[in-house]
Design a protein around this motif. Structure first.
Motif, PDB file in Angstrom:
ATOM      1  N   ARG A 198     -14.743   7.911 -12.948  1.00 31.72           N
ATOM      2  CA  ARG A 198     -14.884   6.648 -12.215  1.00 31.72           C
ATOM      3  C   ARG A 198     -13.769   5.661 -12.544  1.00 31.72           C
ATOM      4  N   PRO A 199     -13.322   5.544 -13.807  1.00 35.77           N
ATOM      5  CA  PRO A 199     -12.166   4.668 -14.041  1.00 35.77           C
ATOM      6  C   PRO A 199     -10.937   5.079 -13.253  1.00 35.77           C
ATOM      7  N   ALA A 200     -10.722   6.395 -13.084  1.00 37.05           N
ATOM      8  CA  ALA A 200      -9.577   6.861 -12.293  1.00 37.05           C
ATOM      9  C   ALA A 200      -9.745   6.491 -10.822  1.00 37.05           C
ATOM     10  N   ILE A 201     -10.968   6.550 -10.315  1.00 36.70           N
ATOM     11  CA  ILE A 201     -11.210   6.182  -8.913  1.00 36.70           C
ATOM     12  C   ILE A 201     -10.874   4.710  -8.690  1.00 36.70           C
ATOM     13  N   LEU A 202     -11.317   3.854  -9.596  1.00 38.54           N
ATOM     14  CA  LEU A 202     -11.016   2.430  -9.463  1.00 38.54           C
ATOM     15  C   LEU A 202      -9.529   2.157  -9.632  1.00 38.54           C
ATOM     16  N   THR A 203      -8.906   2.846 -10.593  1.00 35.53           N
ATOM     17  CA  THR A 203      -7.470   2.661 -10.795  1.00 35.53           C
ATOM     18  C   THR A 203      -6.689   3.091  -9.566  1.00 35.53           C
ATOM     19  N   ALA A 204      -7.009   4.275  -9.014  1.00 32.35           N
ATOM     20  CA  ALA A 204      -6.318   4.750  -7.818  1.00 32.35           C
ATOM     21  C   ALA A 204      -6.561   3.818  -6.636  1.00 32.35           C
ATOM     22  N   MET A 205      -7.774   3.281  -6.535  1.00 29.00           N
ATOM     23  CA  MET A 205      -8.082   2.362  -5.443  1.00 29.00           C
ATOM     24  C   MET A 205      -7.243   1.097  -5.544  1.00 29.00           C
ATOM     25  N   LEU A 206      -7.143   0.528  -6.743  1.00 26.39           N
ATOM     26  CA  LEU A 206      -6.381  -0.701  -6.917  1.00 26.39           C
ATOM     27  C   LEU A 206      -4.895  -0.467  -6.718  1.00 26.39           C
ATOM     28  N   VAL A 207      -4.387   0.648  -7.250  1.00 23.20           N
ATOM     29  CA  VAL A 207      -2.967   0.949  -7.095  1.00 23.20           C
ATOM     30  C   VAL A 207      -2.621   1.201  -5.628  1.00 23.20           C
ATOM     31  N   THR A 208      -3.508   1.875  -4.914  1.00 27.23           N
ATOM     32  CA  THR A 208      -3.248   2.208  -3.516  1.00 27.23           C
ATOM     33  C   THR A 208      -3.418   1.005  -2.609  1.00 27.23           C
ATOM     34  N   PHE A 209      -4.309   0.090  -2.952  1.00 32.55           N
ATOM     35  CA  PHE A 209      -4.633  -1.039  -2.073  1.00 32.55           C
ATOM     36  C   PHE A 209      -3.405  -1.892  -1.782  1.00 32.55           C
ATOM     37  N   ILE A 210      -2.576  -2.159  -2.779  1.00 38.18           N
ATOM     38  CA  ILE A 210      -1.466  -3.090  -2.614  1.00 38.18           C
ATOM     39  C   ILE A 210      -0.472  -2.597  -1.576  1.00 38.18           C
ATOM     40  N   GLY A 211      -0.174  -1.285  -1.577  1.00 35.44           N
ATOM     41  CA  GLY A 211       0.837  -0.755  -0.664  1.00 35.44           C
ATOM     42  C   GLY A 211       0.513  -0.976   0.800  1.00 35.44           C
ATOM     43  N   PRO A 212      -0.596  -0.428   1.315  1.00 32.98           N
ATOM     44  CA  PRO A 212      -0.901  -0.626   2.748  1.00 32.98           C
ATOM     45  C   PRO A 212      -1.229  -2.068   3.104  1.00 32.98           C
ATOM     46  N   TRP A 213      -1.801  -2.833   2.170  1.00 33.45           N
ATOM     47  CA  TRP A 213      -2.133  -4.220   2.489  1.00 33.45           C
ATOM     48  C   TRP A 213      -0.867  -5.049   2.733  1.00 33.45           C
ATOM     49  N   ASN A 214       0.191  -4.788   1.969  1.00 37.60           N
ATOM     50  CA  ASN A 214       1.436  -5.532   2.132  1.00 37.60           C
ATOM     51  C   ASN A 214       2.461  -4.799   2.989  1.00 37.60           C
ATOM     52  N   GLU A 215       2.114  -3.607   3.506  1.00 37.41           N
ATOM     53  CA  GLU A 215       3.092  -2.804   4.249  1.00 37.41           C
ATOM     54  C   GLU A 215       3.538  -3.545   5.517  1.00 37.41           C
ATOM     55  N   PHE A 216       4.841  -3.555   5.716  1.00 33.93           N
ATOM     56  CA  PHE A 216       5.395  -4.245   6.882  1.00 33.93           C
ATOM     57  C   PHE A 216       6.186  -3.304   7.784  1.00 33.93           C
ATOM     58  N   LEU A 217       7.099  -2.508   7.214  1.00 31.09           N
ATOM     59  CA  LEU A 217       8.076  -1.792   8.021  1.00 31.09           C
ATOM     60  C   LEU A 217       7.436  -0.759   8.938  1.00 31.09           C
ATOM     61  N   TRP A 218       6.542   0.098   8.396  1.00 31.44           N
ATOM     62  CA  TRP A 218       5.958   1.143   9.233  1.00 31.44           C
ATOM     63  C   TRP A 218       5.055   0.560  10.335  1.00 31.44           C
ATOM     64  N   PRO A 219       4.118  -0.353  10.027  1.00 29.37           N
ATOM     65  CA  PRO A 219       3.332  -0.945  11.128  1.00 29.37           C
ATOM     66  C   PRO A 219       4.195  -1.680  12.147  1.00 29.37           C
ATOM     67  N   PHE A 220       5.297  -2.270  11.684  1.00 30.26           N
ATOM     68  CA  PHE A 220       6.204  -2.942  12.611  1.00 30.26           C
ATOM     69  C   PHE A 220       6.821  -1.960  13.595  1.00 30.26           C
ATOM     70  N   LEU A 221       7.099  -0.727  13.135  1.00 33.48           N
ATOM     71  CA  LEU A 221       7.704   0.275  14.008  1.00 33.48           C
ATOM     72  C   LEU A 221       6.709   0.850  15.006  1.00 33.48           C
ATOM     73  N   VAL A 222       5.478   1.074  14.585  1.00 37.55           N
ATOM     74  CA  VAL A 222       4.532   1.821  15.442  1.00 37.55           C
ATOM     75  C   VAL A 222       3.607   0.911  16.237  1.00 37.55           C
ATOM     76  N   THR A 223       3.654  -0.409  16.015  1.00 41.69           N
ATOM     77  CA  THR A 223       2.772  -1.310  16.771  1.00 41.69           C
ATOM     78  C   THR A 223       3.623  -2.327  17.531  1.00 41.69           C
ATOM     79  N   LYS A 224       3.485  -2.328  18.830  1.00 41.48           N
ATOM     80  CA  LYS A 224       4.127  -3.338  19.678  1.00 41.48           C
ATOM     81  C   LYS A 224       3.100  -4.301  20.261  1.00 41.48           C
ATOM     82  N   ASP A 225       1.860  -3.873  20.303  1.00 42.84           N
ATOM     83  CA  ASP A 225       0.786  -4.727  20.793  1.00 42.84           C
ATOM     84  C   ASP A 225       0.398  -5.706  19.687  1.00 42.84           C
TER      85      ASP A 225
END
Length: 286
Positions: A198-225
């Motif tokens: 369970r500590p690994a699940i929480l650690t992986a969740m927290l580490v992974t959360f920051i990337g997609p939450w702040n991601e700009f370049l890829w959503p900018f490319l694939v979303t025009k709407d």
């Protein structure tokens, strides 16, 4: 009154200097967040040193209202949340399966697979962006969709490594005993391994959360709407096009940055104690 020996005073001085250094480091780390918050609440931008102090006559929430007039703030937040939750869910599922296989199962080529996982970390995402764009947008037709934003980040090699390291800490006797009782590998993973990491699940969740939450370049490319764009993309478009029409353009941009930063900060404050690894070896008794 007895005097404190000079030798006894040295550790005290060193402790005071250590705490003073840590305090200065904490202030330096928190100062940008404080400036962002104060700048977001300013009615008129103050670039001087006095601008670091909150003055009641210069505080307002109009900057947030100005952002919401340009695009749907709640809609952009919902898009960011859907994308982030999808990425985190895929990362946890695939990371658990891959980490368990690389740490517990015995199969030919396991070392090669682990080497490939390490190699993926060394490849910048920007090198894969063009082929990913062609595959996701042209071949699969997933432009302006949540699946198109989520799929490139569905498997995170860092999460795989985290789960592998945690599974390696679990004594193999636990899994051998479960197999002797007739449990399948999926049953062992679900009922035995997952509760222990369970500590690994929480650690992986927290580490992974920051990337997609702040991601700009890829959503900018694939979303025009505009209705499908996450908050980071909407804020970037706002700062380029509509922020100049605000009474305090920089304050409006900083207000959007505060909205983007608050969920990540709150999540880390709530779950920071779970970064400490549990004592997995205590699962064996007797």
């Amino acid at each position: 009154m007895a005097r404190i020996p000079r030798i006894a005073r040295i550790p005290r001085i060193a402790r005071i200097l250590r705490y003073a250094t840590l305090g200065l480091g904490a202030i330096a780390a928190l100062l940008p967040f404080y400036y962002m918050l104060i700048g977001a609440l300013q009615k008129k931008r103050d670039t001087g040193l006095g601008g670091l102090l909150p003055r009641p006559g210069n505080l307002t929430l109009d900057n947030l209202a100005g952002i919401d007039d340009s695009f749907s703030l709640l809609g952009a937040l919902a898009n960011s949340l859907i994308m982030t939750v999808g990425v985190v869910a895929c990362t946890l599922v695939f990371g658990l399966l891959a980490g368990y296989a690389l740490a517990i199962l015995r199969f030919r080529g396991r070392g090669l697979v682990f080497a490939l996982v390490l190699l993926v970390q060394a490849i910048p995402f920007q090198l894969l962006m063009i082929p990913l764009y062609v595959m996701v947008v042209r071949y699969f037709g997933l432009a302006d969709s949540y699946a198109g934003m989520i799929l490139p980040f569905a498997i995170n090699s860092v999460a795989v490594l985290i789960f592998r390291q945690y599974f390696l800490q679990i004594p193999r006797e636990i899994f051998d005993a479960a197999r002797m009782d007739g449990a399948s590998e999926l049953r062992i993973l679900r009922s035995v391994a997952v509760p222990l990491v369970r500590p690994a699940i929480l650690t992986a969740m927290l580490v992974t959360f920051i990337g997609p939450w702040n991601e700009f370049l890829w959503p900018f490319l694939v979303t025009k709407d505009q209705g499908m764009q996450p908050l980071a993309v909407s804020l970037a478009n706002f700062s380029q096009a509509n922020s100049t029409f605000q009474a305090n353009p920089m304050g409006a941009v900083l207000a959007g940055a505060c909205v983007l930063a608050v969920p990540a900060v709150v999540l880390f404050l709530l779950f920071q104690r779970h970064f400490t690894s549990a004592n997995l070896g205590s699962a064996i008794k007797g």
